[in-house]
Design an enzyme around this catalytic site. Sequence first.
Site, PDB file in Angstrom:
ATOM      1  N   GLY A  92       0.805  -1.209   0.000  1.00  0.00           N
ATOM      2  CA  GLY A  92       0.000   0.000   0.000  1.00  0.00           C
ATOM      3  C   GLY A  92       0.837   1.258   0.000  1.00  0.00           C
ATOM      4  N   GLY A  93       2.120   1.127  -0.385  1.00  0.00           N
ATOM      5  CA  GLY A  93       2.978   2.303  -0.498  1.00  0.00           C
ATOM      6  C   GLY A  93       3.196   3.047   0.796  1.00  0.00           C
ATOM      7  N   SER A 169       5.176  -5.625  -1.969  1.00  0.00           N
ATOM      8  CA  SER A 169       5.323  -4.232  -2.372  1.00  0.00           C
ATOM      9  C   SER A 169       5.986  -3.429  -1.242  1.00  0.00           C
ATOM     10  CB  SER A 169       3.971  -3.649  -2.786  1.00  0.00           C
ATOM     11  OG  SER A 169       4.117  -2.401  -3.429  1.00  0.00           O
ATOM     12  N   ALA A 170       5.314  -2.420  -0.694  1.00  0.00           N
ATOM     13  CA  ALA A 170       5.900  -1.677   0.422  1.00  0.00           C
ATOM     14  C   ALA A 170       6.189  -2.608   1.597  1.00  0.00           C
ATOM     15  CB  ALA A 170       4.966  -0.553   0.854  1.00  0.00           C
ATOM     16  N   ASP A 278       6.172  -5.161 -14.236  1.00  0.00           N
ATOM     17  CA  ASP A 278       6.149  -4.278 -13.064  1.00  0.00           C
ATOM     18  C   ASP A 278       7.210  -3.191 -13.258  1.00  0.00           C
ATOM     19  OD1 ASP A 278       6.260  -3.071 -10.575  1.00  0.00           O
ATOM     20  OD2 ASP A 278       6.547  -4.931  -9.454  1.00  0.00           O
ATOM     21  N   HIS A 308       2.374  -5.345 -11.426  1.00  0.00           N
ATOM     22  CA  HIS A 308       2.578  -5.196  -9.986  1.00  0.00           C
ATOM     23  C   HIS A 308       1.328  -5.652  -9.240  1.00  0.00           C
ATOM     24  CE1 HIS A 308       4.710  -3.633  -6.512  1.00  0.00           C
ATOM     25  NE2 HIS A 308       3.578  -3.102  -6.092  1.00  0.00           N
TER      26      HIS A 308
END
Length: 351
Positions: A92-93, A169-170, A278, A308
């Site tokens: 979720g960055g 991701s994050a 990605d 991604h």
Amino acid sequence: MSTETASSNLTANPLEYFQVILNPDGTLDRDRLVFPNTSTAPDPTLHAGPVLSKDVPINPSHNTWVRIFLPHHRARSCSEEKLPLIVYYHGGGFIICSPASNIFHELCNTLARDLSAVVVSVEYRLAPEHRLPAAYDDAVEALHWVKTARDEWLADHADLSTCYLMGSSAGGNLAFHAGLRTSVSHDDLKPLKIRGLILHQPFFGGTQRTPSELRLANNQTLPLAASDLMWELSLPIGVNRDHEYCNPVVDGGSKLSEGVDKMRLLGGRLLVTGCDGDPLIDRQVELAKLLKEKGASVVSDFTEGGFHGNDLVEPDKSKLLVQTLRTFMQTTVTCQDVVGSPDKVSTRSVP
């Protein structure tokens, strides 16, 4: 191409992409987020599904908590054999989502079911209200909470000596930095033993654009403008994207050396996954290469196509991810009989 030139070609509106509103006081309004939440299934007498789940608070002052996933068949089992433990950090960055977000809940559900593991999914503080390193602090605090096995599901069913840190991701960025931190102070975590880090399409960046970022600058799943906003809101005020939180390979990864050396001596291994659809693929490949050059035991799994987060939303890709994780976890236990023995960086291509 310079950052300025690349930025002028970006078409996505990152606030619209995330369905968030940036308030005048610098906080985010997340009420319109596109990812719905999934409820827990904590009671084995009421829930017939293959996996049980429940939420447990960690630090009320930070509003941090974990969602624990347990294979249903173990809830009433008297078996003394305990299950491997996966501590998972959601994506979720650093600015959106939680363990309750449906895509991350479903992934953890799948991991618990198909890998027969106890999964602890960590809720950490989000930026911009809490900029990095707050999330890293929460990631490590969660491990100290886990090591005490205060919860009965952990005490009865989790093998603390076989623990993996995983993030998407994050969350992959989080797992990486938490792993480096805890390698330096590993004695403080006993009896918890981290066997490996699983970096699932990890989120990294830098001031200089990579070829994959430029090639996929305006793709729909992770446009470059969205990545820029996530870093702008999550990095400490006053630093750029070449800060080590964002760009760990800067200056030849000099700030990684102590953590990587400790991890190598402890026999810790890393799995880095990604796909060439990605925008982040070049950074993932570069990190895997650098870590291997520093003597770390690295396995890479980079595939063709995809996008991604494809492993989170496409069942076939999710199955392939589970297979990769199963192999990594099985071989990690074997490889750690020879502490610090580095693997080759292998690449798998999927048509």
